[in-house]
Design a protein around this motif. Sequence first.
Motif, PDB file in Angstrom:
ATOM      1  N   UNK A   5      28.670 -17.201  -2.199  1.00 55.82           N
ATOM      2  CA  UNK A   5      27.769 -16.414  -2.541  1.00 55.82           C
ATOM      3  C   UNK A   5      26.542 -17.403  -3.490  1.00 55.82           C
ATOM      4  N   UNK A   6      25.515 -16.908  -3.743  1.00 59.58           N
ATOM      5  CA  UNK A   6      24.648 -17.717  -4.362  1.00 59.58           C
ATOM      6  C   UNK A   6      24.863 -17.747  -5.961  1.00 59.58           C
ATOM      7  N   UNK A   7      25.812 -16.719  -6.381  1.00 62.00           N
ATOM      8  CA  UNK A   7      26.395 -16.659  -7.730  1.00 62.00           C
ATOM      9  C   UNK A   7      27.445 -17.793  -7.807  1.00 62.00           C
ATOM     10  N   UNK A   8      28.197 -17.906  -6.791  1.00 58.18           N
ATOM     11  CA  UNK A   8      29.364 -19.059  -6.839  1.00 58.18           C
ATOM     12  C   UNK A   8      28.590 -20.389  -6.747  1.00 58.18           C
ATOM     13  N   UNK A   9      27.696 -20.548  -5.857  1.00 54.49           N
ATOM     14  CA  UNK A   9      26.890 -21.909  -5.756  1.00 54.49           C
ATOM     15  C   UNK A   9      26.335 -22.281  -7.065  1.00 54.49           C
ATOM     16  N   UNK A  10      25.697 -21.576  -7.886  1.00 56.98           N
ATOM     17  CA  UNK A  10      25.290 -21.753  -9.271  1.00 56.98           C
ATOM     18  C   UNK A  10      26.511 -21.979 -10.190  1.00 56.98           C
ATOM     19  N   UNK A  11      27.543 -21.229 -10.041  1.00 56.77           N
ATOM     20  CA  UNK A  11      28.731 -21.314 -10.764  1.00 56.77           C
ATOM     21  C   UNK A  11      29.120 -22.761 -10.694  1.00 56.77           C
ATOM     22  N   UNK A  12      29.387 -23.227  -9.366  1.00 55.60           N
ATOM     23  CA  UNK A  12      30.144 -24.494  -9.219  1.00 55.60           C
ATOM     24  C   UNK A  12      29.167 -25.481  -9.666  1.00 55.60           C
ATOM     25  N   UNK A  13      27.825 -25.531  -9.339  1.00 51.06           N
ATOM     26  CA  UNK A  13      26.789 -26.315  -9.775  1.00 51.06           C
ATOM     27  C   UNK A  13      26.694 -26.408 -11.169  1.00 51.06           C
ATOM     28  N   UNK A  14      26.683 -25.393 -11.882  1.00 53.14           N
ATOM     29  CA  UNK A  14      26.771 -25.481 -13.469  1.00 53.14           C
ATOM     30  C   UNK A  14      27.976 -26.168 -13.849  1.00 53.14           C
ATOM     31  N   UNK A  15      29.274 -25.937 -13.419  1.00 53.00           N
ATOM     32  CA  UNK A  15      30.398 -26.648 -13.849  1.00 53.00           C
ATOM     33  C   UNK A  15      30.345 -27.976 -13.553  1.00 53.00           C
ATOM     34  N   UNK A  47      26.273 -16.026 -15.433  1.00 54.02           N
ATOM     35  CA  UNK A  47      27.601 -16.761 -14.778  1.00 54.02           C
ATOM     36  C   UNK A  47      28.227 -17.614 -15.969  1.00 54.02           C
ATOM     37  N   UNK A  48      27.607 -18.415 -16.615  1.00 54.66           N
ATOM     38  CA  UNK A  48      28.343 -19.014 -17.700  1.00 54.66           C
ATOM     39  C   UNK A  48      29.041 -17.995 -18.737  1.00 54.66           C
ATOM     40  N   UNK A  49      28.531 -16.945 -19.029  1.00 55.50           N
ATOM     41  CA  UNK A  49      28.954 -16.039 -19.886  1.00 55.50           C
ATOM     42  C   UNK A  49      30.627 -15.897 -19.290  1.00 55.50           C
ATOM     43  N   UNK A  50      30.453 -15.349 -18.089  1.00 56.40           N
ATOM     44  CA  UNK A  50      31.671 -14.894 -17.283  1.00 56.40           C
ATOM     45  C   UNK A  50      32.733 -16.457 -17.397  1.00 56.40           C
ATOM     46  N   UNK A  51      32.028 -17.233 -16.903  1.00 63.43           N
ATOM     47  CA  UNK A  51      33.035 -18.450 -16.828  1.00 63.43           C
ATOM     48  C   UNK A  51      33.823 -18.964 -18.159  1.00 63.43           C
ATOM     49  N   UNK A  52      33.077 -18.675 -19.039  1.00 65.95           N
ATOM     50  CA  UNK A  52      33.502 -19.036 -20.547  1.00 65.95           C
ATOM     51  C   UNK A  52      34.583 -17.905 -20.886  1.00 65.95           C
ATOM     52  N   UNK A  82      35.714 -20.554  -7.459  1.00 65.09           N
ATOM     53  CA  UNK A  82      35.317 -19.661  -6.517  1.00 65.09           C
ATOM     54  C   UNK A  82      36.133 -18.453  -6.763  1.00 65.09           C
ATOM     55  N   UNK A  83      37.630 -18.540  -7.166  1.00 66.06           N
ATOM     56  CA  UNK A  83      38.305 -17.168  -7.450  1.00 66.06           C
ATOM     57  C   UNK A  83      37.595 -16.405  -8.464  1.00 66.06           C
ATOM     58  N   UNK A  84      37.052 -17.010  -9.512  1.00 68.51           N
ATOM     59  CA  UNK A  84      36.483 -16.227 -10.670  1.00 68.51           C
ATOM     60  C   UNK A  84      35.289 -15.567 -10.350  1.00 68.51           C
ATOM     61  N   UNK A  85      34.626 -16.234  -9.225  1.00 68.39           N
ATOM     62  CA  UNK A  85      33.358 -15.600  -9.003  1.00 68.39           C
ATOM     63  C   UNK A  85      33.217 -14.672  -7.711  1.00 68.39           C
ATOM     64  N   UNK A  86      33.838 -15.258  -6.548  1.00 65.60           N
ATOM     65  CA  UNK A  86      33.717 -14.712  -5.392  1.00 65.60           C
ATOM     66  C   UNK A  86      35.052 -13.925  -5.054  1.00 65.60           C
ATOM     67  N   UNK A  87      35.936 -14.219  -5.753  1.00 64.52           N
ATOM     68  CA  UNK A  87      37.375 -13.456  -5.542  1.00 64.52           C
ATOM     69  C   UNK A  87      38.191 -14.506  -4.498  1.00 64.52           C
ATOM     70  N   UNK A  88      38.989 -13.908  -3.979  1.00 62.65           N
ATOM     71  CA  UNK A  88      40.075 -14.636  -2.808  1.00 62.65           C
ATOM     72  C   UNK A  88      39.520 -14.278  -1.409  1.00 62.65           C
ATOM     73  N   UNK A  89      38.727 -13.788  -1.084  1.00 61.56           N
ATOM     74  CA  UNK A  89      38.268 -13.439   0.173  1.00 61.56           C
ATOM     75  C   UNK A  89      38.036 -14.510   1.282  1.00 61.56           C
ATOM     76  N   UNK A  90      37.211 -15.625   0.605  1.00 64.44           N
ATOM     77  CA  UNK A  90      37.097 -16.727   1.287  1.00 64.44           C
ATOM     78  C   UNK A  90      38.437 -17.499   1.858  1.00 64.44           C
ATOM     79  N   UNK A  91      39.627 -17.240   1.171  1.00 66.86           N
ATOM     80  CA  UNK A  91      40.715 -17.823   1.551  1.00 66.86           C
ATOM     81  C   UNK A  91      41.542 -17.106   2.459  1.00 66.86           C
ATOM     82  N   UNK A  92      41.118 -15.657   2.646  1.00 68.72           N
ATOM     83  CA  UNK A  92      42.116 -14.988   3.649  1.00 68.72           C
ATOM     84  C   UNK A  92      41.011 -13.922   4.464  1.00 68.72           C
TER      85      UNK A  92
END
Length: 145
Positions: A5-15, A47-52, A82-92
């Motif tokens: 997701x766009x949210x997950x992309x930004x989360x990974x890039x920000x980390x 996004x960063x508030x959630x990751x924090x 990925x799990x924190x933002x998008x959940x486990x759906x990509x894995x299953x």
Amino acid sequence: MSIFSKTCEYAMRSVFFIAHKTVNGNRVGIKEIAVGIDSPEHFLAKILQDLSRRGIVQSVKGPNGGFYLDEENLNRPLSDIVEAVDGKEIFVGCGLGLKQCSEKNPCPLHNEFKAIREQITTMLYSTSIRDFNEDLLSGATLLKK
């Protein structure tokens, strides 16, 4: 096109950006992160508030505050983000998004997508934030489009 997701992309890039900029013990502010990864600041702040809150990044408030990653979090696998933002759906999940897709009742993409999903899962679980940070530090990879 992206598998995240766009949210997950930004989360990974920000980390990755935070890891890159705080390797020497510094902290980085939201404005610098937003510019550094070409992200809307308001969206990134949420996004960063959630990751924090989830303990993936650390933050300190105040004039000398900002975001950073400690040694423990540099060793976290990308799957944690990925799990924190998008959940486990990509894995299953099904490649077509069908709920009833399974080994017994496969969708048209099932077998091909299963192999791709397994490769992505392996990469996300076996690659740490530190691994990507080393490529950024060496200049081998970039974060901006």
